[in-house]
Design an enzyme around this catalytic site. Structure first.
Site, PDB file in Angstrom:
ATOM      1  N   LYS A 118       9.105  -2.082   9.044  1.00  0.00           N
ATOM      2  CA  LYS A 118      10.199  -0.457  10.076  1.00  0.00           C
ATOM      3  C   LYS A 118       9.838  -0.222  10.737  1.00  0.00           C
ATOM      4  O   LYS A 118      10.480   0.840  11.575  1.00  0.00           O
ATOM      5  CB  LYS A 118      10.275   0.448   9.022  1.00  0.00           C
ATOM      6  N   ASP A 149      -1.151  17.517   4.793  1.00  0.00           N
ATOM      7  CA  ASP A 149      -0.606  17.445   6.305  1.00  0.00           C
ATOM      8  C   ASP A 149       0.825  17.014   7.184  1.00  0.00           C
ATOM      9  O   ASP A 149       1.125  17.302   7.336  1.00  0.00           O
ATOM     10  CB  ASP A 149      -1.953  16.656   7.000  1.00  0.00           C
ATOM     11  N   TYR A 182      14.432   1.431  -7.957  1.00  0.00           N
ATOM     12  CA  TYR A 182      15.314   0.622  -9.170  1.00  0.00           C
ATOM     13  C   TYR A 182      14.725   0.294 -10.415  1.00  0.00           C
ATOM     14  O   TYR A 182      15.503  -0.856 -10.785  1.00  0.00           O
ATOM     15  CB  TYR A 182      16.417   0.539  -8.261  1.00  0.00           C
TER      16      TYR A 182
HETATM   17  P1  NAP Z   1       5.517   5.117   1.671  1.00  0.00           P
HETATM   18  O1  NAP Z   1       5.439   5.590   3.284  1.00  0.00           O
HETATM   19  O2  NAP Z   1       4.284   4.472   0.973  1.00  0.00           O
HETATM   20  O3  NAP Z   1       5.753   6.770   0.723  1.00  0.00           O
HETATM   21  C1  NAP Z   1       4.937   7.470  -0.543  1.00  0.00           C
HETATM   22  C2  NAP Z   1       4.522   8.615  -0.445  1.00  0.00           C
HETATM   23  O4  NAP Z   1       4.398   9.076  -1.137  1.00  0.00           O
HETATM   24  C3  NAP Z   1       3.377   8.805   0.763  1.00  0.00           C
HETATM   25  O5  NAP Z   1       2.821  10.034   0.961  1.00  0.00           O
HETATM   26  C4  NAP Z   1       2.200   8.528  -0.740  1.00  0.00           C
HETATM   27  O6  NAP Z   1       1.102   9.524  -0.081  1.00  0.00           O
HETATM   28  C5  NAP Z   1       3.195   9.903  -1.387  1.00  0.00           C
HETATM   29  N1  NAP Z   1       2.823   9.473  -2.765  1.00  0.00           N
HETATM   30  C6  NAP Z   1       1.813   8.970  -3.209  1.00  0.00           C
HETATM   31  N2  NAP Z   1       1.027   8.869  -4.626  1.00  0.00           N
HETATM   32  C7  NAP Z   1       2.052  10.841  -4.884  1.00  0.00           C
HETATM   33  C8  NAP Z   1       1.463  11.208  -5.880  1.00  0.00           C
HETATM   34  N3  NAP Z   1       1.170  10.839  -6.642  1.00  0.00           N
HETATM   35  N4  NAP Z   1       1.680  12.451  -5.753  1.00  0.00           N
HETATM   36  C9  NAP Z   1       2.459  12.808  -4.141  1.00  0.00           C
HETATM   37  N5  NAP Z   1       3.156  12.173  -3.849  1.00  0.00           N
HETATM   38  C10 NAP Z   1       2.447  11.029  -3.393  1.00  0.00           C
HETATM   39  O7  NAP Z   1       6.678   4.792   0.636  1.00  0.00           O
HETATM   40  P2  NAP Z   1       8.169   4.822   0.362  1.00  0.00           P
HETATM   41  O8  NAP Z   1       8.880   3.392   1.112  1.00  0.00           O
HETATM   42  O9  NAP Z   1       8.419   6.337   0.959  1.00  0.00           O
HETATM   43  O10 NAP Z   1       8.498   4.474  -0.443  1.00  0.00           O
HETATM   44  C11 NAP Z   1       8.934   5.479  -1.680  1.00  0.00           C
HETATM   45  C12 NAP Z   1       9.688   5.416  -2.696  1.00  0.00           C
HETATM   46  O11 NAP Z   1      10.902   4.753  -2.683  1.00  0.00           O
HETATM   47  C13 NAP Z   1       9.409   3.373  -3.286  1.00  0.00           C
HETATM   48  O12 NAP Z   1       8.853   3.672  -4.863  1.00  0.00           O
HETATM   49  C14 NAP Z   1      10.790   2.282  -2.628  1.00  0.00           C
HETATM   50  O13 NAP Z   1      10.699   1.363  -3.355  1.00  0.00           O
HETATM   51  C15 NAP Z   1      11.464   3.626  -3.421  1.00  0.00           C
HETATM   52  N6  NAP Z   1      12.115   3.692  -2.097  1.00  0.00           N
HETATM   53  C16 NAP Z   1      13.711   2.880  -2.430  1.00  0.00           C
HETATM   54  C17 NAP Z   1      14.971   2.462  -1.724  1.00  0.00           C
HETATM   55  C18 NAP Z   1      16.023   2.824  -2.306  1.00  0.00           C
HETATM   56  O14 NAP Z   1      17.412   2.022  -1.854  1.00  0.00           O
HETATM   57  N7  NAP Z   1      16.270   2.754  -3.937  1.00  0.00           N
HETATM   58  C19 NAP Z   1      14.686   2.419  -0.251  1.00  0.00           C
HETATM   59  C20 NAP Z   1      13.191   3.335   0.193  1.00  0.00           C
HETATM   60  C21 NAP Z   1      12.629   2.799  -0.753  1.00  0.00           C
HETATM   61  P3  NAP Z   1      -0.009   8.448   0.082  1.00  0.00           P
HETATM   62  O15 NAP Z   1       0.089   7.411   1.724  1.00  0.00           O
HETATM   63  O16 NAP Z   1      -0.926   9.387   0.426  1.00  0.00           O
HETATM   64  O17 NAP Z   1       0.175   7.352  -0.868  1.00  0.00           O
END
Ligand code: NAP
Length: 287
Positions: free
Chosen positions: A72, A162, A229
């Site tokens: 992305k 941060d 989901y």
């Molecule tokens: P991402 O960029 O990796 O973001 C996840 C964030 O959560 C990161 O900043 C991560 O920190 C943080 N995190 C991880 N474990 C944590 C904890 N225990 N407490 C607090 N923060 C925590 O992932 P993303 O692309 O945003 O996706 C996030 C979720 O949304 C995934 O489950 C994905 O499948 C879902 N999603 C769904 C859709 C949909 O259409 N339904 C679309 C996009 C994403 P670190 O980087 O330090 O680990």
């Protein structure tokens, strides 16, 4: 003289891995329903193949792409134009191939989330307080859209303070009508005064994952929205139900981000959402 037939337009999802994507099912069903001569494919490309692939799109008659993990952000350098949402999030999930050297980048994740909220869940976040867990790609897209809709307060919690502070600062700078704050810790989160709690972390995807929010923090005045989901019901959503809160998983967000991409590619005013939803629901059962 024999009429030259127009070649079929190709669309698809670009990612690595991408083979389990539900998008082909959803988009091919929508093309068929509207009688559009197009096909949606899976393009699973290794990082070293990315550049050549993106430079060859128009030659292959590929007119549009969805982009998923891990590309992305990487696709940005190939774009000639970026939507305001791409500029805010630094990530694109939808490309429109206008010409050989002209690719547009859009991000429909935020609008997908918002449409699901408004159209299906009948929840208007305007003027209310939202708490969001996570400050990664999805959280950026969702909070950007919420701030565009003038949500009153957004509190962001992430393990990396941060990261949440940077997102909160950016939201405050670009959307002065919204108060965006980074939480110091999970315990400091005041969910009692919030109307919307969003999980934008991957916590809940794996069996046995812990739940970030204790049951005592959930209340009947809350809509709990988990972007995950699969599984359909995370531990957080289960707890929400037990506390009398409304609960939704992220399948509707996936549907509406796809619907918006479809509209951008085809120029159709409203994507056939009912048909796309049915396809997704069938697909998710086989994951
Ligand atoms: P991402 O960029 O990796 O973001 C996840 C964030 O959560 C990161 O900043 C991560 O920190 C943080 N995190 C991880 N474990 C944590 C904890 N225990 N407490 C607090 N923060 C925590 O992932 P993303 O692309 O945003 O996706 C996030 C979720 O949304 C995934 O489950 C994905 O499948 C879902 N999603 C769904 C859709 C949909 O259409 N339904 C679309 C996009 C994403 P670190 O980087 O330090 O680990």
């Amino acid at each position: 003289m024999e009429k030259k037939s127009t070649p079929k337009k190709i669309y698809g999802v670009l990612g690595y891995p991408a083979r389990h994507s539900l998008s082909p099912l959803m988009h091919n069903r929508a093309f068929a329903a509207l009688g559009i001569d197009a096909e949606y494919k899976i393009f699973e490309k290794k990082p070293q193949e990315l550049g050549d692939f993106l430079r060859s799109l128009s030659g292959e008659n590929i007119r549009g792409l969805n982009v998923t993990i891990p590309y992305k952000e990487a696709v940005l350098e190939y774009l000639k134009w970026k939507s305001p949402e791409v500029n805010f999030t630094g990530a694109a999930n939808t490309l429109i191939v206008k010409d050989k050297d002209y690719i547009e980048g859009w991000n429909t994740d935020g609008i997908g989330f918002y449409r699901h909220l408004m159209l299906d869940l009948k929840f208007d976040p305007g003027g209310k307080k939202t708490v969001i867990l996570g400050a990664g790609g999805a959280a950026k897209a969702v909070t950007d859209q919420l701030a565009r809709q003038e949500v009153k307060t957004i509190v962001i919690y992430d393990v990396d303070k941060d990261k949440s502070s940077r997102l909160a600062d950016k939201l405050s700078r670009e959307f002065p009508k919204t108060r965006a704050i980074a939480a110091d810790s999970i315990d400091s989160l005041d969910i009692g005064s919030a109307s919307l709690l969003i999980n934008a972390t991957p916590i809940g995807m794996k069996k046995g994952d812990s739940c970030l929010i204790g049951p005592e923090k959930l209340h009947p005045g809350l809509l709990v929205y988990d972007l995950i989901y699969n599984p359909a019901e995370t531990e957080l959503l289960k707890r929400a139900g037990q506390a009398g809160a409304r609960a939704s998983n992220g399948l509707g967000m996936l549907l509406y981000q796809g619907a918006r991409s479809f509209e951008l590619w085809t120029g159709v005013k409203e994507a056939p959402v009912g048909i796309m939803k049915q396809a997704l629901e069938e697909g998710v059962k086989n994951l």
